[in-house]
Design a protein around this motif. Structure first.
Motif, short mmCIF file in Angstrom:
data_model
loop_
_atom_site.label_atom_id
_atom_site.label_comp_id
_atom_site.label_asym_id
_atom_site.label_seq_id
_atom_site.Cartn_x
_atom_site.Cartn_y
_atom_site.Cartn_z
N UNK A 145 0.82 -1.21 0.00
CA UNK A 145 0.00 0.00 0.00
C UNK A 145 0.85 1.26 0.00
N UNK A 146 2.07 1.16 0.54
CA UNK A 146 2.94 2.33 0.56
C UNK A 146 3.53 2.63 -0.82
N UNK A 147 3.55 1.65 -1.69
CA UNK A 147 4.11 1.82 -3.03
C UNK A 147 3.16 2.63 -3.90
N UNK A 148 3.70 3.56 -4.64
CA UNK A 148 2.86 4.36 -5.53
C UNK A 148 2.09 3.46 -6.49
N UNK A 149 0.83 3.76 -6.75
CA UNK A 149 0.06 2.93 -7.69
C UNK A 149 0.71 2.80 -9.06
N UNK A 150 1.39 3.84 -9.51
CA UNK A 150 2.04 3.79 -10.82
C UNK A 150 3.28 2.91 -10.83
N UNK A 151 3.71 2.42 -9.65
CA UNK A 151 4.92 1.59 -9.56
C UNK A 151 4.59 0.12 -9.27
#
Length: 404
Positions: A3-9
């Motif tokens: 969840x901490x990871x950017x959605x685009x990544x």
């Protein structure tokens, strides 16, 4: 938990596609399968062992603690930068605006950061090395392509003019990545007529907007005709010396010195002494990787001082270029025997086999134990990892996979 990871990544493949195909081939071989692995991007001998140049390793073993352990200057050792540029243009007195980089990839990445704004596009060839797109994406820019000429066919000047005109109009500046001589993946180089035509187009564009030509010199030490490489370098030097087009080079020690893991390289603009450009490159280094490894820089400085080592290195380059030529000729002969078109290698580690639906053909080849890298324009075939006596197997499998 991501969840901490950017959605685009979150939607990237688990591994680089080329490395993933190589791993699949290696796993099948380890399981007892008969494998012809043409995905490899490093030079192997006929026993499948990594080629390591003896002249380079002899110098590596001589490095002292002070040549390995301390930090290098942020922009790189000036003696290293001068020596690396003079490997290609020995008459130049210095490297111009330049910095050390972690391999050629680092040089390419820094060029994007300093010559394009986010959202703009770099111009390169179709086909091209796949990670060009990854480097562009990671730096917030896109890729525009113009066609690399087919064997025996002149450069499509109108297609290049269209691309240059479009970029000049839409973004007001142009950065060109040109992997020449010894193009990856086709294994061919531009002819002198092609270079003249492209130079004219770049000058034409530079009359209206800033134009930078960055030459990717990954493979030019492995050419069928070293004289043709020398001629190309002379032509590019003439273009750079005029000053209208900013000409630079992305240089790597990976293939040239078989120091893949040392991650040594440089970005240099030998005909530009602009302090602002030098300061920008230094700032980019500091803000990205800070310092590059000192050891490969020290090795290149030693090499520049030792004539016997240079002669040994040149002989090794010639030997392995001859091996690559032998493999290429064997492959062209085998393809002809199967009624397929020759690939006409001139230099580098690869050739490109043009096929319809490369992904499907690649999948069919894998059922025959033959592994290649699919590109939009065809299949990249690593001569660097194939033996000459594997050519017949490859050609027969390609004919079968291409006609199903």
């Amino acid at each position: 938990m991501t969840s901490q990871l950017l959605p685009t990544r979150r939607a990237f493949p688990a591994d680089d596609p080329i490395f993933a195909l190589n791993a699949e081939a290696m796993a099948r071989r380890a399981g007892g399968g008969s494998v012809l692995n043409a995905t490899v991007g490093a030079l192997l001998d006929d026993a499948g062992r990594l080629v390591v140049l003896d002249s380079v390793m002899a110098l590596w073993r001589e490095l002292t603690e002070s040549e390995v352990a301390p930090y290098a200057p942020i922009a790189g050792d000036p003696a290293f930068l001068k020596a690396l540029v003079q490997r290609h243009w020995p008459l130049l007195e210095g490297p111009g605006a330049a910095c050390a980089t972690p391999g050629g990839s680092g040089a390419l990445a820094l060029s994007l950061r300093n010559f394009l704004e986010p959202g703009q596009r770099v111009l390169t060839t179709a086909p091209h090395w796949g990670p060009y797109a990854t480097l562009a994406s990671e730096n917030g820019v896109g890729v525009r392509t113009a066609p690399w000429p087919a064997a025996g066919v002149p450069l499509d000047a109108e297609a290049w003019r269209t691309a240059l005109t479009e970029l000049a109009r839409t973004q007001g500046r142009i950065l060109v990545w040109l992997n020449d001589p010894c193009h990856n993946p086709t294994g061919r180089s531009l002819s002198r007529e092609d270079r003249t035509a492209l130079g004219d187009l770049l000058r034409e564009a530079a009359a209206a907007v800033p134009v930078t030509l960055l030459l990717d010199f990954a493979y030019l030490d492995y050419a069928r005709d070293p004289g043709a490489v020398a001629e190309a370098l002379k032509d590019y030097a003439a273009l750079g010396g005029e000053g209208q087009v900013l000409v630079g080079a992305a240089m790597s020690l990976s293939k040239s010195l078989t120091l893949y893991g040392a991650r040594g390289g440089a970005l240099a603009f030998p005909w530009c002494g602009d302090p602002a450009l030098q300061a920008a490159l230094t700032q980019s280094c500091r803000g990205t990787w800070s310092n590059c490894a000192r050891a490969p820089q020290a090795l290149v400085v030693r090499l520049a001082r030792e004539g016997k080592a240079q002669a040994r290195l040149a002989a090794e380059h010639r030997h392995w270029s001859d091996i690559l030529a032998m493999r290429a000729d064997a492959l062209d002969g085998a393809l002809a025997a199967e009624g397929l078109a020759p690939l006409r290698w001139e230099g580098g580690f690869f050739v490109l086999a043009s096929v319809s639906n490369p992904e499907a053909v690649c999948a069919r080849l894998k059922t025959e134990g033959v592994f290649t890298v699919p590109l939009p324009e065809g299949l990249r075939v690593g001569l660097c990892g194939m033996r000459a006596d594997e050519a017949s197997r490859f050609a027969a499998a390609l004919r079968k996979a291409s006609t199903l």
